[in-house]
Write a protein that holds these residues in place. Structure first.
Motif, mmCIF file in Angstrom:
data_model
loop_
_atom_site.group_PDB
_atom_site.id
_atom_site.type_symbol
_atom_site.label_atom_id
_atom_site.label_comp_id
_atom_site.label_asym_id
_atom_site.label_seq_id
_atom_site.Cartn_x
_atom_site.Cartn_y
_atom_site.Cartn_z
ATOM 1 N N ALA A 65 0.776 2.993 -6.787
ATOM 2 C CA ALA A 65 0.105 3.515 -5.361
ATOM 3 C C ALA A 65 1.304 3.247 -4.263
ATOM 4 O O ALA A 65 1.544 3.960 -3.662
ATOM 5 C CB ALA A 65 -1.212 3.062 -4.961
ATOM 6 N N TYR A 66 1.890 2.016 -4.357
ATOM 7 C CA TYR A 66 2.904 1.424 -3.257
ATOM 8 C C TYR A 66 4.119 2.359 -3.463
ATOM 9 O O TYR A 66 4.659 2.857 -2.536
ATOM 10 C CB TYR A 66 3.231 0.174 -3.543
ATOM 11 N N VAL A 67 4.477 2.637 -4.722
ATOM 12 C CA VAL A 67 5.869 3.574 -4.813
ATOM 13 C C VAL A 67 5.336 5.074 -4.643
ATOM 14 O O VAL A 67 6.157 5.690 -3.413
ATOM 15 C CB VAL A 67 5.965 3.698 -6.254
ATOM 16 N N ASN A 68 4.111 5.697 -4.735
ATOM 17 C CA ASN A 68 3.943 7.013 -4.178
ATOM 18 C C ASN A 68 3.803 6.872 -2.583
ATOM 19 O O ASN A 68 4.311 8.011 -1.920
ATOM 20 C CB ASN A 68 2.711 7.286 -4.965
ATOM 21 N N GLY A 108 7.179 -3.181 1.011
ATOM 22 C CA GLY A 108 7.217 -4.349 0.793
ATOM 23 C C GLY A 108 6.339 -4.436 -0.518
ATOM 24 O O GLY A 108 6.573 -5.474 -1.327
ATOM 25 N N GLY A 109 5.335 -3.611 -0.882
ATOM 26 C CA GLY A 109 4.544 -4.123 -2.003
ATOM 27 C C GLY A 109 5.348 -3.503 -3.288
ATOM 28 O O GLY A 109 5.364 -4.002 -4.421
ATOM 29 N N HIS A 110 6.215 -2.398 -3.212
ATOM 30 C CA HIS A 110 7.047 -2.264 -4.161
ATOM 31 C C HIS A 110 8.122 -3.315 -4.384
ATOM 32 O O HIS A 110 8.329 -3.424 -5.712
ATOM 33 C CB HIS A 110 7.976 -0.810 -3.785
ATOM 34 N N ARG A 171 20.338 -22.665 -1.741
ATOM 35 C CA ARG A 171 19.082 -23.776 -1.311
ATOM 36 C C ARG A 171 17.761 -22.943 -1.416
ATOM 37 O O ARG A 171 17.376 -21.727 -1.279
ATOM 38 C CB ARG A 171 19.086 -23.864 0.200
ATOM 39 N N LEU A 172 16.766 -23.727 -2.079
ATOM 40 C CA LEU A 172 15.470 -23.216 -2.148
ATOM 41 C C LEU A 172 14.352 -23.675 -1.393
ATOM 42 O O LEU A 172 14.426 -24.749 -0.527
ATOM 43 C CB LEU A 172 15.052 -23.635 -3.617
ATOM 44 N N GLY A 173 13.197 -22.815 -0.912
ATOM 45 C CA GLY A 173 12.392 -23.167 -0.130
ATOM 46 C C GLY A 173 11.092 -22.329 -0.444
ATOM 47 O O GLY A 173 10.996 -21.745 -1.368
ATOM 48 N N ILE A 174 9.998 -22.559 0.074
ATOM 49 C CA ILE A 174 8.864 -22.096 -0.243
ATOM 50 C C ILE A 174 8.420 -21.391 1.055
ATOM 51 O O ILE A 174 8.474 -21.658 2.365
ATOM 52 C CB ILE A 174 7.536 -23.223 -0.226
ATOM 53 N N ALA A 175 7.604 -20.185 0.978
ATOM 54 C CA ALA A 175 7.240 -19.401 1.913
ATOM 55 C C ALA A 175 5.855 -19.037 1.367
ATOM 56 O O ALA A 175 5.634 -18.544 0.273
ATOM 57 C CB ALA A 175 8.074 -18.250 2.264
ATOM 58 N N GLN A 176 4.883 -18.429 2.489
ATOM 59 C CA GLN A 176 3.617 -17.610 2.203
ATOM 60 C C GLN A 176 3.839 -16.424 3.254
ATOM 61 O O GLN A 176 4.069 -16.586 4.376
ATOM 62 C CB GLN A 176 2.437 -18.561 2.163
ATOM 63 N N ARG A 177 3.169 -15.208 2.696
ATOM 64 C CA ARG A 177 3.400 -14.225 3.634
ATOM 65 C C ARG A 177 2.009 -13.542 3.250
ATOM 66 O O ARG A 177 1.381 -13.336 2.252
ATOM 67 C CB ARG A 177 4.416 -13.134 3.408
ATOM 68 N N PRO A 178 1.405 -12.903 4.322
ATOM 69 C CA PRO A 178 -0.051 -12.037 4.120
ATOM 70 C C PRO A 178 0.482 -10.484 3.549
ATOM 71 O O PRO A 178 1.725 -9.953 3.811
ATOM 72 C CB PRO A 178 -0.193 -11.931 5.726
ATOM 73 N N ASN A 179 -0.651 -10.165 3.000
ATOM 74 C CA ASN A 179 -0.399 -8.732 2.442
ATOM 75 C C ASN A 179 0.733 -8.462 1.757
ATOM 76 O O ASN A 179 1.132 -9.064 0.603
ATOM 77 C CB ASN A 179 -0.657 -7.607 3.670
ATOM 78 N N GLN A 180 1.517 -7.471 2.078
ATOM 79 C CA GLN A 180 2.816 -7.062 0.944
ATOM 80 C C GLN A 180 4.111 -7.317 2.143
ATOM 81 O O GLN A 180 5.273 -7.010 1.704
ATOM 82 C CB GLN A 180 2.756 -5.958 0.679
#
Lengths: 239, 212
Positions: A65-68, A108-110, A171-180
């Motif tokens: 659905a995200y692609v379409n 973002g979802g794709h 360098r590595l890190g941590i992130a959180q994001r809402p939705n897509q």
């Protein structure tokens, strides 16, 4: 946006959604610049954390659905649609108002789901080599990385993702994001990420998201993650 | 006074024939809603909520923007679910709305069919977790709107909800999987207790009776 009314018409009752969707996935026009990548393994491959049915619905219906929807949004915007996805997602602010939200959500979802399939299908375990050294350097230990990513996923209120990000220097890190949303939208790069939308885990884990985020490590493919790490440092990691 | 989980106004099997199975209701009420109540009670002292009504807490958390989110997430979701259980019923559904509600929907929203379509679209287009609403706006007119995650029209200041539908995936995933439009159709045609909605229209919105 996530579910077009067309899909709602094509898909019957929830119980038969999977069967109907298969037909949909096969007959859907591939109009547009982006295509649904096939799963790089059988849907049964992640059984140690994710049930087969969830894998099928998640890939064949949600990701499709995200692609379409992304292709539909870009239909009349040929030049923009010619951009690689990782570049497109850094240009949201420049997009026409009429398609900005659709590209953000579906693009973002794709990107997120394409990455997600790529880094699973493995036997879990622990990373090795240069990646293992970077994890120890930036988090203190692999167990600390695990705990921090799980916490990021468990505390993302509502739909979203938890990511391990990687800089061009490794360098590595941590992130959180809402939705897509994804760090790609700020020009960053994602080493790996876990989907904490309820659709990612509800059939097996129901409300117990923390059980899912802990079990998820069982299916991480560290060879695939190591390739992404090398690509990020080489500047060739597209999404 | 602590916040509490109100019992469902029907059994967990009562809506199974109308598209909401026992497992969904047990999890949604007994686990999801209960977790919001527990988390909210855990914030009363640290966030200075004592003595306030749930409605006041939600409105103040909404005004506080990003700083208010930790409270809004739990308080908003508590309020939202208290309303949600009330507006469904084993005798819900159908197109025969009580007279006052029907007339109000006709005059403000162009009729029942137009309302249903607008409400369904609000639910479909709420990307990610959230809610779709029928509210009494500040001008006294009915309006359809939507909010993300735990927010609601009290926290955004838009008006007083008289009907709300949960479009978090946990509300429909066991019954409808990814097909949110079918869940929304089912909600409108089989689950909504229009008598309750008219009661809320006449009383000017829901008073949860909950407070810290």
């Amino acid at each position: 946006m996530r579910l077009s009314s067309r899909r709602g018409l094509l898909l019957g009752a929830g119980a038969s959604a999977l069967v109907a969707s298969r037909a949909f996935a096969q007959t859907a026009p591939a109009a547009g610049p982006f295509t649904l990548p096939p799963l790089p393994y059988a849907p049964e491959a992640n059984e140690a954390a994710i049930d087969t049915r969830t894998m099928q619905i998640h890939h064949d219906l949600h990701h499709a659905a995200y692609v379409n929807n992304l292709n539909a949004a870009l239909k009349d915007h040929g030049q923009i649609g010619g951009l690689p996805l990782g570049v497109l997602l850094t240009k949201l602010a420049e997009l026409p108002d009429t398609i900005r939200a659709a590209v953000r959500n579906n693009g973002g979802g794709h990107a997120n789901h394409s990455m997600f399939w790529e880094i699973m299908g493995g036997p879990g375990g622990t990373p090795s080599g240069e990646l293992a050294e970077a994890i120890t350097r930036d988090f203190g230990s692999f167990e600390t990385l695990r705990t921090r990513l799980e916490t990021a996923g468990n505390t993302q209120f509502g739909s979203g993702w938890a990511f391990v990000t990687v800089s061009p220097e490794g360098r590595l890190g941590i992130a959180q994001r809402p939705n897509q949303d994804t760090p790609l939208m700020e020009g960053g790069r994602v080493l790996l990420g876990n989907d904490v939308w309820e659709h990612a885990y509800y059939l097996r884990y129901q409300n117990r998201r923390a059980e899912y985020t802990r079990a998820w490590w069982n299916v991480v493919n560290w060879d695939a993650v190591a390739k992404r790490y090398a690509a990020a440092k080489a500047g060739t990691l597209g999404i | 006074m602590a916040f509490s989980l109100p019992p469902l106004p029907y059994s967990t099997t009562a809506l199974a024939g109308q598209g909401m199975c026992q497992e969904t209701l047990e999890l949604h009420h007994g686990k999801h809603h209960n977790a919001y109540v527990t988390a909210l009670n855990g914030l009363v002292e640290s966030k200075g909520l004592a003595g306030k009504s749930l409605e006041t807490i939600v409105a103040e958390a909404g005004k506080a923007g990003a700083d208010g989110l930790p409270v809004l997430n739990q308080a908003g979701q508590h309020w939202n679910h208290v309303l949600f259980w009330q507006v469904m019923s084993p005798k819900g559904g159908g197109d025969k709305l009580p007279a006052a509600l029907a007339a109000k929907i006709d005059s403000d929203l162009g009729g029942l069919a137009a309302f249903k379509e607008a409400f369904k679209q609000a639910g479909i287009t709420q990307f990610g977790s959230g809610w779709a609403w029928l509210i009494i706006g500040h001008d006294g007119k009915l309006k359809v709107t939507k909010t993300p995650n735990g927010a609601n029209p009290l926290s955004t200041g838009e008006g007083q909800p008289i009907l709300g539908v949960d479009v978090w995936e946990h509300a429909y995933y066991l019954d409808f999987r990814n097909v949110r439009p079918n869940y929304l159709d089912n909600f409108l045609t089989k689950l909504v207790d229009w008598d309750v909605v008219e009661g809320l229209l006449k009383s000017g919105g829901m008073k949860s009776g909950q407070g810290a």
